[in-house]
Design a protein around this motif. Structure first.
Motif, PDB file in Angstrom:
ATOM      1  N   UNK A 138      28.470  56.613  54.386  1.00 25.33           N
ATOM      2  CA  UNK A 138      27.676  55.548  53.774  1.00 25.33           C
ATOM      3  C   UNK A 138      27.538  55.781  52.271  1.00 25.33           C
ATOM      4  N   UNK A 139      27.391  57.047  51.884  1.00 24.44           N
ATOM      5  CA  UNK A 139      27.302  57.371  50.455  1.00 24.44           C
ATOM      6  C   UNK A 139      28.589  57.015  49.737  1.00 24.44           C
ATOM      7  N   UNK A 140      29.710  57.388  50.327  1.00 27.65           N
ATOM      8  CA  UNK A 140      31.007  57.082  49.720  1.00 27.65           C
ATOM      9  C   UNK A 140      31.174  55.572  49.570  1.00 27.65           C
ATOM     10  N   UNK A 141      30.805  54.841  50.614  1.00 28.64           N
ATOM     11  CA  UNK A 141      30.995  53.385  50.561  1.00 28.64           C
ATOM     12  C   UNK A 141      30.075  52.733  49.536  1.00 28.64           C
ATOM     13  N   UNK A 142      28.886  53.280  49.360  1.00 30.79           N
ATOM     14  CA  UNK A 142      27.983  52.753  48.334  1.00 30.79           C
ATOM     15  C   UNK A 142      28.621  52.907  46.955  1.00 30.79           C
ATOM     16  N   UNK A 143      29.188  54.081  46.716  1.00 27.57           N
ATOM     17  CA  UNK A 143      29.859  54.293  45.417  1.00 27.57           C
ATOM     18  C   UNK A 143      31.099  53.413  45.300  1.00 27.57           C
ATOM     19  N   UNK A 144      31.865  53.316  46.383  1.00 24.75           N
ATOM     20  CA  UNK A 144      33.064  52.463  46.351  1.00 24.75           C
ATOM     21  C   UNK A 144      32.709  51.011  46.048  1.00 24.75           C
ATOM     22  N   UNK A 145      31.610  50.543  46.666  1.00 21.99           N
ATOM     23  CA  UNK A 145      31.216  49.149  46.467  1.00 21.99           C
ATOM     24  C   UNK A 145      30.880  48.891  45.000  1.00 21.99           C
ATOM     25  N   UNK A 146      30.226  49.863  44.358  1.00 18.82           N
ATOM     26  CA  UNK A 146      29.873  49.679  42.939  1.00 18.82           C
ATOM     27  C   UNK A 146      31.134  49.565  42.094  1.00 18.82           C
ATOM     28  N   UNK A 147      32.113  50.419  42.408  1.00 17.67           N
ATOM     29  CA  UNK A 147      33.374  50.361  41.644  1.00 17.67           C
ATOM     30  C   UNK A 147      34.061  49.012  41.867  1.00 17.67           C
ATOM     31  N   UNK A 148      34.068  48.568  43.127  1.00 20.26           N
ATOM     32  CA  UNK A 148      34.754  47.304  43.438  1.00 20.26           C
ATOM     33  C   UNK A 148      34.070  46.123  42.754  1.00 20.26           C
ATOM     34  N   UNK A 149      32.749  46.202  42.623  1.00 18.78           N
ATOM     35  CA  UNK A 149      32.040  45.114  41.937  1.00 18.78           C
ATOM     36  C   UNK A 149      32.400  45.079  40.454  1.00 18.78           C
ATOM     37  N   UNK A 150      32.696  46.260  39.890  1.00 17.10           N
ATOM     38  CA  UNK A 150      33.092  46.310  38.477  1.00 17.10           C
ATOM     39  C   UNK A 150      34.496  45.752  38.261  1.00 17.10           C
ATOM     40  N   UNK A 151      35.263  45.652  39.326  1.00 18.04           N
ATOM     41  CA  UNK A 151      36.646  45.176  39.190  1.00 18.04           C
ATOM     42  C   UNK A 151      36.892  44.039  40.183  1.00 18.04           C
ATOM     43  N   UNK A 152      36.305  42.908  39.937  1.00 21.00           N
ATOM     44  CA  UNK A 152      36.369  41.809  40.917  1.00 21.00           C
ATOM     45  C   UNK A 152      37.784  41.276  41.132  1.00 21.00           C
ATOM     46  N   UNK A 153      38.725  41.671  40.267  1.00 21.68           N
ATOM     47  CA  UNK A 153      40.096  41.168  40.418  1.00 21.68           C
ATOM     48  C   UNK A 153      40.866  41.921  41.505  1.00 21.68           C
TER      49      UNK A 153
END
Lengths: 185, 435
Positions: free
Chosen positions: A96-111
């Protein structure tokens, strides 16, 4: 002392050899000067550096305007894989921690569009492992959706036990292979 | 004349394969007889005589030897015979021959030698009683050198069917997936381990092949851009077409005996379920619809029921369901992990894989759920992906007993096992052709 008590004839012989050897080194050294300098340096290649490093630098690259994230593997901009317990597809606290961090990165790169691959260890059957791998990938996808990543940015596939990350029939290798891996589709 | 050297090479290859010593790793397990109760099945003792060479010189002598060798092996591999050969009439001691095979080889004919390697040989084969010599069956063939093995296979099938009423399997083939990591290709091999051939070269994973009933097509699971689809390969041309590529799994196809549809597992609605699809990819019927994993369908030979895997109770178990989706019943109650069921073409058995602790083993069970018995044991390490021969007596499966997964053929009646494929690359998900 016994060390010094060497046979004088032996000492002479030894000295003679040393002189002879020195002479040879000197002779060859003088003989061909341009060549030998290049060789010795090549040998000192550190072997340890070739070992593959799966973990990616934590700093997700500096903001360079020209970087096209859609052409990069997700691990190159800080997306981490998620690991699972044997026969399980639920997400533990670490996942869950990894996915929280992954989600933040993905939000920064919406493309970016991401392919979530489900993987299993070698135990069990090919087909059931493909189904289990899909469950793992979907558990990850569903959680990323809950964290606000749009569904259409996430694709899911399963390789089951077919594409192991680590070879070997031991718990260490198996643990490496029970994962959801993020890839560029 | 290029014919002779090439043909010699072919014969030498055959010899090498035929007399290859047992694989080194196989020595770890001294006896290949497994946990199978030996039945008091009476095998038929048959003598494969030395064929007469009427003309044709060395080429004909070699052709005759190749025919005898292939014939003997076919009869032995059928599991129905004890075979004696011409030079050693009774190698196993007291074979009591009831039948014999004799015949002749003629040619290649002088005029046909002009056509080089295509020069046909005339072969005449008889099945006779022994010692009486009463003729039971005679067949005449005109094979070119490449067809000699097929000729022997054909006659062996005739003999098997005539004497036992069982279908012969000497002309069958096995398709499987070979390779590791990023690349697994489909390969095909004759049932006796000869004529190995690669079928795909698309730089991706190709898995779980399934023969169409007439052998003209092989359905298989593959990946395009990382996503799974079900494809079909034409065996004559190698041409590949897509059957269906729904979102998620497109897995584990098994052809209906009519060839008009396939059972397959699709996860288009979330969890994998069993569907019936046409060879063109239309969805004909959704057979299961529970929110659990339903995979690995296998038709019963009459085409009415399907055995498959479901983990609806929390562990993967086998179930049988009508092809319309009615009358589901649980088949396996022993073991916490059962999968990869294959319904025998004779209808009387189902073979599947069970995992206990970390090892996968093969189990035979009646379609009623009775008479469960283990076919393999721990010495075999993992045994997976069983598939039936059309005789309902032999199975092919993958085992990693020598390290990498390789294919083995087992006679489930008397427990005999032989290794089918060799080499270091893993071979998995074999499927035996239907004829």
């Amino acid at each position: 002392m016994k060390v010094m008590g060497m046979n004088p004839r032996r000492v002479l012989c030894f000295l003679g050899l040393v002189i002879l050897a020195a002479g040879m080194v000197f002779a060859t050294g003088c003989g061909k000067k341009p060549e030998p300098q290049t060789e010795p340096e090549v040998i000192v290649e550190p072997v340890t550096e070739t070992i593959q490093e799966p973990v990616v630098p934590e700093v997700p690259a500096e903001p360079q305007p020209l970087v096209d994230y859609t052409r990069m593997q997700p691990s190159e901009y800080g997306i981490e894989d998620v690991y699972f317990a044997f026969d399980r597809y639920d997400l533990d606290d670490r996942a869950l921690g990894v996915l929280t961090r992954n989600a933040r990165i993905l939000k920064d790169h919406p493309e970016v569009i991401i392919l979530v691959e489900g993987h299993c260890d070698e135990r069990g059957t090919v087909e059931y492992n493909l189904a289990l791998g899909e469950r793992r990938a979907k558990a990850v996808r569903d959680h990323l959706i809950r964290l606000g990543i749009p569904t259409d940015r996430l694709r899911v596939t399963s390789y089951g036990e077919s594409r192991p990350f680590a070879l070997g029939s031991n718990e260490q290798a198996w643990a490496q292979n029970r994962r959801a891996h993020f890839a560029r589709p | 004349m290029p014919t002779l050297p090439r043909f010699l090479c072919f014969v030498v290859c055959l010899l090498i394969v035929a007399f290859r010593p047992l694989p080194v790793a196989a020595q770890g397990v001294p006896d290949v007889t497994l946990g199978v109760t030996k039945t008091a099945f009476a095998k038929i003792d048959i003598l494969v005589g030395t064929l007469d060479v009427l003309s044709g010189g060395l080429a004909a002598v070699e052709a005759a030897a190749a025919l005898e060798r292939t014939l003997s092996r076919d009869l032995e591999y059928s599991g129905l015979f004890r075979v004696g050969s011409g030079e050693q009439p009774a190698p196993a001691g007291d074979l009591n021959f009831e039948f014999a095979i004799r015949g002749s080889v003629e040619g290649p004919l002088r005029d046909a030698q002009q056509t080089g390697r295509d020069a046909p040989t005339t072969v005449s084969l008889d099945l006779v009683t022994h010692p009486g010599g009463q003729l039971i069956l005679n067949k005449q063939y005109r094979p070119v050198p490449d067809q000699l093995r097929t000729t022997a296979h054909h006659f062996a099938n005739q003999v098997v069917e005539m004497l036992t009423g069982e279908p012969g399997i000497a002309l069958t083939r096995i398709v499987f997936s070979r390779g590791s990591a990023d690349r697994r290709d489909l390969w095909v091999v004759d049932y006796d381990g000869e004529s190995l051939l690669r079928l795909t070269a698309n730089r991706t994973l190709n898995l779980c092949p399934a023969w169409s009933p007439d052998g003209s097509e092989i359905a298989f699971t593959s990946y395009q851009n990382g996503l799974q689809g079900l494809f079909s390969l034409k065996t004559a041309t190698g041409e590949v077409r897509r059957i269906i590529a729904q979102e998620g799994l497109n897995l584990g196809a098994d052809w209906h005996h009519t060839g008009r549809e396939l059972a397959v597992s699709l996860s288009r609605s979330g969890d994998p379920d069993i569907y019936r699809v046409s060879p063109q990819g239309e969805i004909l019927h959704r057979v299961t619809g529970l929110p659990s994993i339903e995979i690995s369908p296998s038709w019963d030979p009459s085409g009415r029921d399907i055995v498959f895997t479901s983990d609806r109770t929390g562990t993967p178990q086998l179930y049988v369901i009508g092809s319309e989706g009615a009358g589901s019943r649980r088949l396996t109650f022993e073991g916490r992990y059962n999968d990869s069921a294959s319904w025998s073409p004779t209808g009387d058995n189902i073979v599947y894989a069970t995992r206990e602790t970390d090892i996968t083993q093969l189990v035979l069970i009646r379609p009623t759920g009775e008479e469960r018995r283990l076919l393999t044991d721990w010495r075999w390490r993992n045994c997976e992906d069983p598939s039936w021969a059309p005789d309902g007596r032999h199975i092919v499966f993958a085992s990693d007993r020598t390290g990498a997964f390789k294919l083995y053929v087992m006679d489930v009646v008397d427990g005999d096992v032989r290794q089918l494929t060799f080499g270091d690359e893993p071979d998995i998900t074999p499927a035996w052709s239907r004829n």
